[in-house]
Design an enzyme around this catalytic site. Structure first.
Site, PDB file in Angstrom:
ATOM      1  CG  ASN A  37      -2.190   0.763   1.035  1.00  0.00           C
ATOM      2  OD1 ASN A  37      -2.443   1.283  -0.044  1.00  0.00           O
ATOM      3  ND2 ASN A  37      -3.009   0.827   2.075  1.00  0.00           N
ATOM      4  CG  HIS A 122     -11.901  -3.297  10.113  1.00  0.00           C
ATOM      5  ND1 HIS A 122     -10.882  -2.548   9.584  1.00  0.00           N
ATOM      6  CD2 HIS A 122     -11.364  -4.504  10.375  1.00  0.00           C
ATOM      7  CE1 HIS A 122      -9.788  -3.291   9.524  1.00  0.00           C
ATOM      8  NE2 HIS A 122     -10.049  -4.488   9.988  1.00  0.00           N
ATOM      9  NE  ARG A 147      -9.878  -2.376  13.191  1.00  0.00           N
ATOM     10  CZ  ARG A 147      -9.004  -1.734  12.416  1.00  0.00           C
ATOM     11  NH1 ARG A 147      -7.750  -2.145  12.329  1.00  0.00           N
ATOM     12  NH2 ARG A 147      -9.378  -0.691  11.702  1.00  0.00           N
ATOM     13  CE1 TYR A 159      -5.996   1.915   9.874  1.00  0.00           C
ATOM     14  CE2 TYR A 159      -6.301   1.271  12.168  1.00  0.00           C
ATOM     15  CZ  TYR A 159      -6.252   0.948  10.828  1.00  0.00           C
ATOM     16  OH  TYR A 159      -6.483  -0.347  10.437  1.00  0.00           O
ATOM     17  CG  ASP A 217      -4.652  -1.623  14.568  1.00  0.00           C
ATOM     18  OD1 ASP A 217      -3.601  -1.395  15.197  1.00  0.00           O
ATOM     19  OD2 ASP A 217      -4.674  -1.884  13.350  1.00  0.00           O
ATOM     20  CG  HIS A 219      -2.538   1.937  12.933  1.00  0.00           C
ATOM     21  ND1 HIS A 219      -2.137   2.821  11.968  1.00  0.00           N
ATOM     22  CD2 HIS A 219      -2.904   0.815  12.285  1.00  0.00           C
ATOM     23  CE1 HIS A 219      -2.268   2.256  10.773  1.00  0.00           C
ATOM     24  NE2 HIS A 219      -2.721   1.037  10.942  1.00  0.00           N
ATOM     25  CD  GLU A 243      -3.777  -4.908  14.399  1.00  0.00           C
ATOM     26  OE1 GLU A 243      -5.017  -5.063  14.474  1.00  0.00           O
ATOM     27  OE2 GLU A 243      -3.180  -4.681  13.337  1.00  0.00           O
ATOM     28  CD  GLU A 269      -1.094  -3.530  10.477  1.00  0.00           C
ATOM     29  OE1 GLU A 269      -2.108  -4.165  10.782  1.00  0.00           O
ATOM     30  OE2 GLU A 269      -1.096  -2.327  10.180  1.00  0.00           O
ATOM     31  NE  ARG A 290      -3.347  -7.821  13.034  1.00  0.00           N
ATOM     32  CZ  ARG A 290      -4.130  -7.805  11.960  1.00  0.00           C
ATOM     33  NH1 ARG A 290      -4.522  -8.925  11.392  1.00  0.00           N
ATOM     34  NH2 ARG A 290      -4.523  -6.666  11.424  1.00  0.00           N
ATOM     35  CG  HIS A 319      -2.339  -7.208   7.498  1.00  0.00           C
ATOM     36  ND1 HIS A 319      -2.932  -6.321   8.349  1.00  0.00           N
ATOM     37  CD2 HIS A 319      -1.837  -6.459   6.479  1.00  0.00           C
ATOM     38  CE1 HIS A 319      -2.816  -5.098   7.885  1.00  0.00           C
ATOM     39  NE2 HIS A 319      -2.156  -5.152   6.746  1.00  0.00           N
ATOM     40  CG  ASP A 323      -3.688  -2.560   2.592  1.00  0.00           C
ATOM     41  OD1 ASP A 323      -4.621  -2.276   3.374  1.00  0.00           O
ATOM     42  OD2 ASP A 323      -2.555  -2.880   2.984  1.00  0.00           O
ATOM     43  CD  GLU A 346      -7.369  -6.678   9.311  1.00  0.00           C
ATOM     44  OE1 GLU A 346      -6.219  -7.090   9.050  1.00  0.00           O
ATOM     45  OE2 GLU A 346      -7.620  -5.493   9.571  1.00  0.00           O
ATOM     46  CD1 TRP A 409      -2.309   8.118  10.307  1.00  0.00           C
ATOM     47  CD2 TRP A 409      -1.804   6.153   9.358  1.00  0.00           C
ATOM     48  NE1 TRP A 409      -3.412   7.672   9.661  1.00  0.00           N
ATOM     49  CE2 TRP A 409      -3.138   6.467   9.071  1.00  0.00           C
ATOM     50  CE3 TRP A 409      -1.257   4.965   8.872  1.00  0.00           C
ATOM     51  CZ2 TRP A 409      -3.956   5.644   8.309  1.00  0.00           C
ATOM     52  CZ3 TRP A 409      -2.056   4.137   8.112  1.00  0.00           C
ATOM     53  CH2 TRP A 409      -3.399   4.470   7.827  1.00  0.00           C
TER      54      TRP A 409
HETATM   55  O1  KDG Z   1      -1.926  -0.247   4.422  1.00  0.00           O
HETATM   56  C1  KDG Z   1      -2.057  -0.053   5.791  1.00  0.00           C
HETATM   57  C2  KDG Z   1      -3.150  -0.946   6.307  1.00  0.00           C
HETATM   58  O2  KDG Z   1      -2.911  -2.243   5.877  1.00  0.00           O
HETATM   59  C3  KDG Z   1      -3.236  -0.935   7.799  1.00  0.00           C
HETATM   60  O3  KDG Z   1      -3.398   0.372   8.237  1.00  0.00           O
HETATM   61  C4  KDG Z   1      -4.423  -1.785   8.217  1.00  0.00           C
HETATM   62  O4  KDG Z   1      -3.704  -1.709  10.491  1.00  0.00           O
HETATM   63  C5  KDG Z   1      -4.366  -2.229   9.639  1.00  0.00           C
HETATM   64  C6  KDG Z   1      -5.187  -3.393   9.991  1.00  0.00           C
HETATM   65  O5  KDG Z   1      -5.053  -3.843  11.126  1.00  0.00           O
HETATM   66  O6  KDG Z   1      -5.947  -3.850   9.153  1.00  0.00           O
HETATM   67 MG    MG Z   2      -3.406  -3.103  12.114  1.00  0.00          MG
END
Ligand code: KDG
Ligand code: MG
Length: 409
Positions: A37, A122, A147, A159, A217, A219, A243, A269, A290, A319, A323, A346, A409
């Protein structure tokens, strides 16, 4: 059975995907997902310019040998671009092998260890009523694990919140990569997030009861002590996992988090090899792996990683956001079905346009996915449809703190 062609198809049906198609002299074809991505064209070039010429004339059956050859002959090890490219070749060769055998891929991986693959969806909302609606919608769609991501008072964009407006003015809708010439700037405040999130989980548990598996998540945005504090604060709400609570590249950070909380932890991930997990697995610092099959060297490497994890009762949580193309998702599902230490998968649905380009045979019934029983992966690429959607630059956003500092991020 010799490889006679390796074509890279870049297509953008609502979002960018990079797909590798390998063809053999017997006329069999196999697909691999090479989507990274926001950095798609780098993997496309790695495959087109440096890998495809090396594959010509190779025996398509020799999957392990080809994997080792691509990994070791590059000399430069690991990294997302290299490992996504190797993954695409690996998955395409497994697809061919399973088609040659006339079996769905999971049969070649040892057969089914379960009847279905538990998937999580999600849910998200800018406030509690919107979040509850989203959870109810996911339950109606059949999801049995959810989630939960929410906006945070005082932060403009967070996010994972689908309804918040994106940099292009449309709904964010699960697709954080935006078709903007520059990455969109978002904002972040960890203390506000830490104050707010436990109140959200308290409300969700009060509304939906104790049984529904809930995930979250982080992140990569917290320091170890902040993550420890959050894990502890969320304990009363019995999360399935928390996560990416800290930036994943610092494996030692998880020791501190683990000392303070029994909230299960999922990470990886952004990892692309088993080496990124050595400390995490050996010291049992996490509960779920992940990684994506597509970013971690394919079926061959993921199988080894998950077998290593199994020795420590660590499970899979592959994951699967949008994407990961339907090809990458199918690869994950075949592996999920076959391994013993499956945890959860997921699952974000692709858009109708993406499904026009990729014809899939996997199913989602009552919260459980199944890869189907077509020979191979069970996904076909409509190349004419793919050609109608040329690549469009798109970037993931990034965060700045209130004082302007760049943040995870
Ligand atoms: O490309 C970035 C995403 O794959 C990511 O932000 C998704 O964190 C993610 C998730 O847990 O699906
Ligand atoms: Mg994630």
């Amino acid at each position: 059975m010799k490889i006679v062609a390796a074509d890279v198809i870049v297509s953008s049906p609502d979002r960018n995907f990079v797909t590798l198609k390998i063809t053999t002299d017997e006329g069999l074809t196999g697909l691999g997902d090479a989507t990274l991505n926001g950095r798609e064209l780098s993997v496309a070039s790695y495959l087109r310019d440096h890998v495809a010429p090396l594959l010509m004339g190779r025996d398509a059956h020799r999957i392990e040998d080809t994997w080792q050859f691509l990994y070791r002959s590059a000399y430069w090890r690991r990294g997302p671009v290299t490992m996504a490219a190797i993954a695409a070749v690996d998955v395409a060769l497994w697809d061919i092998l399973a088609k040659a055998a006339g079996m769905p891929l999971y049969q070649l991986l040892g057969g089914a260890s379960r009847t279905g693959i538990m998937a999580y969806g999600h849910a998200s909302g800018r406030d509690i009523p919107e979040l509850f609606d989203s959870i109810r919608r996911h339950l109606d769609e059949g999801f049995r694990s959810i989630r939960v991501q929410t906006s945070v008072p005082g932060i403009n964009a967070v996010y994972g919140v689908a309804a918040q407006p994106s940099a292009t003015g449309q709904r964010y809708d699960y697709e954080p990569a935006q078709r903007t010439p520059l990455p969109a700037e978002e904002d972040w405040d960890t203390r506000a997030y830490l104050r707010h999130l436990p109140t959200v989980f308290e409300a969700v548990r009060a509304e939906f009861g104790p049984e529904l598996p809930l995930l979250h998540d982080g992140h990569h945005r917290m320091t170890p002590i902040q993550a420890a504090k959050l894990g502890k604060a969320l304990e009363p709400y019995d999360l399935f996992w928390l996560e990416d609570c800290t930036p994943a590249e610092n494996q030692e950070a998880l020791r501190l988090v683990r000392q303070h909380t029994t909230t299960p932890l999922a990470i990886g991930e952004v990892f692309n090899t088993v080496w990124d997990y050595q400390t995490l697995i050996r010291e049992q610092l996490i509960d779920y792996v992940r990684s994506a099959v597509t970013h971690t060297g394919g079926i061959t490497a993921m199988r080894k990683l998950l077998d290593f994890a199994a020795q420590y009762q660590i499970k899979s949580g592959i994951h699967g956001p949008t994407d990961i193309s339907p090809v990458g998702m199918a690869a994950a599902l075949h592996l999920d079905l076959a391994i013993h230490n499956f945890g959860i998968q997921e699952y974000m649905k692709h858009t109708p346009l993406a499904n026009e380009v990729f014809r899939q045979s996997f199913t989602f019934t009552d919260g459980y996915l199944h890869p189907g029983d077509q020979p191979g992966l069970g996904v076909e690429l409509d190349e004419e449809a793919a050609a109608r959607f040329p690549y469009e630059p798109a970037y993931l956003p990034f965060n700045r703190l209130k004082d302007g500092t760049v943040h995870d991020w």
